[in-house]
Design a protein around this motif. Sequence first.
Motif, PDB file in Angstrom:
ATOM      1  N   SER A 118      33.800  16.101 -25.275  1.00  9.33           N
ATOM      2  CA  SER A 118      32.610  17.015 -25.189  1.00  9.33           C
ATOM      3  C   SER A 118      31.653  16.655 -26.221  1.00  9.33           C
ATOM      4  CB  SER A 118      33.079  18.504 -24.740  1.00  9.33           C
ATOM      5  OG  SER A 118      33.844  19.191 -25.649  1.00  9.33           O
ATOM      6  N   PRO A 119      31.981  16.859 -27.611  1.00  9.74           N
ATOM      7  CA  PRO A 119      30.884  16.500 -28.601  1.00  9.74           C
ATOM      8  C   PRO A 119      30.188  15.315 -28.325  1.00  9.74           C
ATOM      9  CG  PRO A 119      32.880  17.211 -29.703  1.00  9.74           C
ATOM     10  CD  PRO A 119      33.230  16.994 -28.289  1.00  9.74           C
ATOM     11  N   ALA A 122      28.010  15.774 -25.503  1.00  7.33           N
ATOM     12  CA  ALA A 122      26.635  16.621 -25.970  1.00  7.33           C
ATOM     13  C   ALA A 122      25.627  15.792 -26.994  1.00  7.33           C
ATOM     14  CB  ALA A 122      27.236  17.656 -27.090  1.00  7.33           C
ATOM     15  N   MET A 126      21.894  14.412 -26.282  1.00  6.73           N
ATOM     16  CA  MET A 126      20.766  15.151 -27.343  1.00  6.73           C
ATOM     17  C   MET A 126      19.894  13.753 -27.777  1.00  6.73           C
ATOM     18  SD  MET A 126      22.366  17.656 -29.825  1.00  6.73           S
ATOM     19  CE  MET A 126      24.079  17.194 -30.121  1.00  6.73           C
ATOM     20  N   ARG A 132      25.185   5.513 -33.616  1.00  4.36           N
ATOM     21  CA  ARG A 132      25.141   6.839 -34.202  1.00  4.36           C
ATOM     22  C   ARG A 132      26.281   7.730 -33.852  1.00  4.36           C
ATOM     23  NH1 ARG A 132      19.766   8.776 -36.554  1.00  4.36           N
ATOM     24  NH2 ARG A 132      20.390  10.606 -37.854  1.00  4.36           N
ATOM     25  N   PRO A 140      33.879  10.373 -37.902  1.00  5.21           N
ATOM     26  CA  PRO A 140      34.728  11.448 -38.757  1.00  5.21           C
ATOM     27  C   PRO A 140      35.801  12.157 -38.225  1.00  5.21           C
ATOM     28  CG  PRO A 140      32.229  11.425 -38.556  1.00  5.21           C
ATOM     29  CD  PRO A 140      32.622  10.547 -37.481  1.00  5.21           C
ATOM     30  N   SER A 215      36.193  15.482 -43.661  1.00  2.43           N
ATOM     31  CA  SER A 215      35.650  16.835 -43.576  1.00  2.43           C
ATOM     32  C   SER A 215      36.626  18.136 -43.749  1.00  2.43           C
ATOM     33  CB  SER A 215      34.639  16.700 -42.390  1.00  2.43           C
ATOM     34  OG  SER A 215      34.523  18.167 -42.144  1.00  2.43           O
ATOM     35  N   GLY A 217      36.340  20.569 -41.876  1.00  2.00           N
ATOM     36  CA  GLY A 217      36.222  20.991 -40.551  1.00  2.00           C
ATOM     37  C   GLY A 217      37.244  20.136 -39.600  1.00  2.00           C
ATOM     38  N   VAL A 218      37.549  19.113 -40.363  1.00  2.00           N
ATOM     39  CA  VAL A 218      38.497  18.287 -39.317  1.00  2.00           C
ATOM     40  C   VAL A 218      39.749  18.558 -39.888  1.00  2.00           C
ATOM     41  CG1 VAL A 218      39.235  15.956 -38.716  1.00  2.00           C
ATOM     42  CG2 VAL A 218      36.805  16.351 -38.716  1.00  2.00           C
ATOM     43  N   ARG A 220      40.654  21.323 -40.951  1.00  2.00           N
ATOM     44  CA  ARG A 220      40.991  22.655 -40.774  1.00  2.00           C
ATOM     45  C   ARG A 220      41.362  23.560 -42.024  1.00  2.00           C
ATOM     46  NH1 ARG A 220      40.967  23.890 -34.651  1.00  2.00           N
ATOM     47  NH2 ARG A 220      39.550  22.278 -33.993  1.00  2.00           N
TER      48      ARG A 220
ATOM     49  N   GLN B  96      29.344  23.311 -21.635  1.00  3.00           N
ATOM     50  CA  GLN B  96      30.937  24.352 -21.646  1.00  3.00           C
ATOM     51  C   GLN B  96      31.491  23.911 -22.994  1.00  3.00           C
ATOM     52  OE1 GLN B  96      33.160  23.990 -17.987  1.00  3.00           O
ATOM     53  NE2 GLN B  96      34.528  25.505 -18.709  1.00  3.00           N
ATOM     54  N   ASN B  97      32.129  24.787 -23.328  1.00  2.69           N
ATOM     55  CA  ASN B  97      32.846  24.605 -24.644  1.00  2.69           C
ATOM     56  C   ASN B  97      31.963  24.391 -25.898  1.00  2.69           C
ATOM     57  OD1 ASN B  97      35.446  25.365 -23.404  1.00  2.69           O
ATOM     58  ND2 ASN B  97      35.425  23.477 -22.592  1.00  2.69           N
ATOM     59  N   ALA B  98      30.766  24.370 -25.707  1.00  7.99           N
ATOM     60  CA  ALA B  98      29.691  23.951 -26.650  1.00  7.99           C
ATOM     61  C   ALA B  98      29.596  22.411 -27.090  1.00  7.99           C
ATOM     62  CB  ALA B  98      29.822  24.968 -27.894  1.00  7.99           C
ATOM     63  N   GLY B  99      30.838  21.975 -27.235  1.00 10.19           N
ATOM     64  CA  GLY B  99      30.637  20.421 -27.816  1.00 10.19           C
ATOM     65  C   GLY B  99      30.336  20.438 -29.001  1.00 10.19           C
ATOM     66  N   LEU B 100      30.807  21.103 -29.910  1.00 10.34           N
ATOM     67  CA  LEU B 100      30.314  21.326 -31.445  1.00 10.34           C
ATOM     68  C   LEU B 100      30.577  19.866 -32.141  1.00 10.34           C
ATOM     69  CD1 LEU B 100      30.018  24.803 -32.446  1.00 10.34           C
ATOM     70  CD2 LEU B 100      28.298  23.702 -31.316  1.00 10.34           C
ATOM     71  N   PHE B 101      30.309  19.445 -33.325  1.00  7.82           N
ATOM     72  CA  PHE B 101      30.797  18.409 -34.143  1.00  7.82           C
ATOM     73  C   PHE B 101      31.570  19.128 -35.066  1.00  7.82           C
ATOM     74  CE2 PHE B 101      26.441  16.577 -33.172  1.00  7.82           C
ATOM     75  CZ  PHE B 101      26.750  15.992 -31.997  1.00  7.82           C
ATOM     76  N   GLN B 102      32.991  18.947 -35.114  1.00 12.54           N
ATOM     77  CA  GLN B 102      33.889  19.992 -35.617  1.00 12.54           C
ATOM     78  C   GLN B 102      33.848  19.249 -37.342  1.00 12.54           C
ATOM     79  OE1 GLN B 102      38.098  18.746 -35.755  1.00 12.54           O
ATOM     80  NE2 GLN B 102      37.686  17.663 -33.744  1.00 12.54           N
ATOM     81  N   HIS B 103      33.378  18.276 -37.522  1.00 12.53           N
ATOM     82  CA  HIS B 103      33.324  17.898 -39.002  1.00 12.53           C
ATOM     83  C   HIS B 103      31.971  18.398 -39.633  1.00 12.53           C
ATOM     84  CE1 HIS B 103      30.980  15.017 -36.715  1.00 12.53           C
ATOM     85  NE2 HIS B 103      30.355  14.461 -37.710  1.00 12.53           N
ATOM     86  N   ARG B 104      31.180  19.005 -39.020  1.00 13.00           N
ATOM     87  CA  ARG B 104      29.768  19.372 -39.411  1.00 13.00           C
ATOM     88  C   ARG B 104      29.787  20.860 -39.545  1.00 13.00           C
ATOM     89  NH1 ARG B 104      25.299  15.538 -36.781  1.00 13.00           N
ATOM     90  NH2 ARG B 104      25.825  13.556 -37.868  1.00 13.00           N
ATOM     91  N   THR B 112      21.174  18.972 -35.796  1.00 20.16           N
ATOM     92  CA  THR B 112      21.270  17.433 -35.646  1.00 20.16           C
ATOM     93  C   THR B 112      20.020  17.117 -34.835  1.00 20.16           C
ATOM     94  OG1 THR B 112      23.687  18.096 -34.865  1.00 20.16           O
ATOM     95  CG2 THR B 112      22.589  15.973 -34.090  1.00 20.16           C
ATOM     96  N   VAL B 113      19.542  17.401 -33.908  1.00 16.43           N
ATOM     97  CA  VAL B 113      18.468  16.634 -33.291  1.00 16.43           C
ATOM     98  C   VAL B 113      17.225  16.570 -34.197  1.00 16.43           C
ATOM     99  CG1 VAL B 113      16.684  16.555 -31.407  1.00 16.43           C
ATOM    100  CG2 VAL B 113      19.241  17.547 -30.943  1.00 16.43           C
ATOM    101  N   ARG B 115      17.253  16.087 -37.358  1.00 14.59           N
ATOM    102  CA  ARG B 115      17.533  15.020 -38.091  1.00 14.59           C
ATOM    103  C   ARG B 115      17.513  13.518 -37.403  1.00 14.59           C
ATOM    104  NH1 ARG B 115      17.948  14.416 -42.917  1.00 14.59           N
ATOM    105  NH2 ARG B 115      19.830  13.460 -43.359  1.00 14.59           N
ATOM    106  N   TYR B 145      32.643  25.998 -40.310  1.00 15.59           N
ATOM    107  CA  TYR B 145      32.938  24.780 -39.729  1.00 15.59           C
ATOM    108  C   TYR B 145      33.243  25.405 -38.435  1.00 15.59           C
ATOM    109  CZ  TYR B 145      32.856  21.548 -43.462  1.00 15.59           C
ATOM    110  OH  TYR B 145      32.369  20.799 -44.414  1.00 15.59           O
ATOM    111  N   TYR B 147      35.552  25.324 -36.142  1.00 17.74           N
ATOM    112  CA  TYR B 147      36.877  25.852 -35.788  1.00 17.74           C
ATOM    113  C   TYR B 147      37.027  27.179 -36.368  1.00 17.74           C
ATOM    114  CZ  TYR B 147      38.876  25.331 -40.629  1.00 17.74           C
ATOM    115  OH  TYR B 147      39.113  25.550 -41.868  1.00 17.74           O
ATOM    116  N   ARG B 161      21.559  24.799 -31.236  1.00 18.41           N
ATOM    117  CA  ARG B 161      21.502  23.312 -31.643  1.00 18.41           C
ATOM    118  C   ARG B 161      20.511  22.623 -30.343  1.00 18.41           C
ATOM    119  NH1 ARG B 161      26.773  19.708 -31.043  1.00 18.41           N
ATOM    120  NH2 ARG B 161      26.601  20.309 -29.026  1.00 18.41           N
TER     121      ARG B 161
END
Lengths: 221, 387
Positions: A118-119, A122, A126, A132, A140, A215, A217-218, A220, B96-104, B112-113, B115, B145, B147, B161
């Motif tokens: 899903s990311p 997304a 975008m 990229r 990452p 990161s 965030g990864v 956790r 759905q579930n947002a799809g965020l970048f978990q490392h950011r 993001t956009v 940038r 983050y 999570y 976003r």
Amino acid sequence: MNVLNFVNAFFSDSAHWHGYDGIPQRLLEHIQYSVLALALAAAIGLPVGLLTGHTGRGGNALAFIATAARALPSFGLLVLIVIMMGFGLLPVMIPLVILAVPPILVTTYEAVRTVDPSPVDAARGMGMHESRILFQVELPVALPLILSGLRSAAIQIVSTATIAAYVSLGGLGRYIVDGLYQRDYEKVVGGATLVAVLALVTLALFWAVGRLAVSPGVRRR
Amino acid sequence: MANASANPKGSGALIRIDSVTKRYPDGTVAVDRLSLEIPDRSITVLVGPSGCGKTTTLRMINRMVEPSEGTILLDGEDIQRRPVTTLRRSMGYVIQNAGLFQHRTILDNIATVPRVLGWGKQKARARAAELMERVGLDTALAKRYPYQLSGGQQQRVGVARALAADPPVLLMDEPFSAVDPVVRKGLQDELLRIQDELGKTIVFVTHDIDEAIKLGTMVAVMREGGHLAQYAPPAELLSHPADAFVEDFLGADRGIRRLSFFPAAELPLTTGQVITADATAEQLAAPDEPWLLITDADGRPLGWGERRDLTAGDIRTDRLLPHGRPFVPGSDSLRTALDSAVLSPAGHAVAVDDTGRVTGVVSQATIGEAIRSAHAGGHADEAKVAS
């Protein structure tokens, strides 16, 4: 005769600490072979793994090649290549690289392929370019697994680089090969201990790289 | 180009889908000759059961899926004529579930956009912080983050976003489906509030007809095979479903739901039954009603009591029956009023003003008459009443 006595005798003999057959020199050689082999294997395994993982294509072919490569005995391969090519650094690098490419390639492929879609969806929606997406979204997140592939490759290389000594090169294998030939078990045990320590140091190094490069965030935490 | 129900403040664009078909190589038709004019600066909802092609339709607007036939025009220009990345960067995308970048971090996710568009880091982050406030996120979360956030918070980040580069169009693919109903309602209200401020052209996909009716200025009901079953404002959908499929999809209570579109302001209120807790025996005896609504000295409702059980000077407020949820005639709909009356032991809905003081009560029968005359009056209010 106790193994610990061998170890103690080997490391406390000051003659073992200098000269062309000294521990620092052999250790340096061993590290050079290992780093070179790992760099070559990564140069092959990482790009192919990243690309196939990103596109999700070629997974079956990869698995086949990797299994086949793993089945090759490193020592047998070395002897074969030396017979064909003669002595030198290259004949040593070939079996080491063949040994190290599969874990790097397969884990990198799996790491990128199993990134949460899903990311990625997304990011594409975008308007990010594919390169990229691969380097800023997938890599990452896939990094911990990719590093674990590199780590197992590195440890296998460090252990297997001892075979270089069989074809007249240096490295820590020298102590083992020469020790066996000279029935100098102190030397054999000392060399084996150094290889084991180097493997543990490699492990620690990768742990540190993981702490720095992955990161929070990864990770956790 | 201006649409009657559109937000005049907005920056949105008009989208025209012109006989678009999506056929996959295996012969499956996901969308079949669909034509749809999506008004600018308003929310258009695509709703239908799974496999109806609603998500495919949405994804064709930003070319995540390329149509097999037909064209899609954005402000009159064929979207095929723009580079695909340029097109996508002009459309916010929420999934759905947002799809965020978990490392950011949250802030960098939102940035993001901007940038990608080449903004400097400081400017992009400043913009991201501004958006966190806009979508109702505490800026203290900026360095966290994904999570570390709840599902609802993550989805707010997803919306922020998508809005970061101020795109005229916002595409939302079942964005609120994965959160619990309470959080979902909060997110829906927030979206309506943001849309009120920003006036984007929003295309929203959902399988939830209640969500479609709540959010949509226009609702496109789709059916299996990618056919458009009906395209209408929600009130019209409820009053005049095009066919049995739409009627069935709207559910058994569409009549009740339609009442959301009629204001409760016109209901005649009576105050004869409303008695304060310190009432005298004469005051208690005066109304010719079995049930009395007891209020405190301030006029706030305490509960219903049967007159024969009440003694002047000794009204036991703890033994009164609950008055249910009161309605506010100025802002609530007939649906809320009816609900209030149905839940009341006395069969009367309690009306209060904005400060919670009783302004009167109204019986189920009176509400029934109001419903009949509202229906006789024809169309429900275009302006939706909060329900």
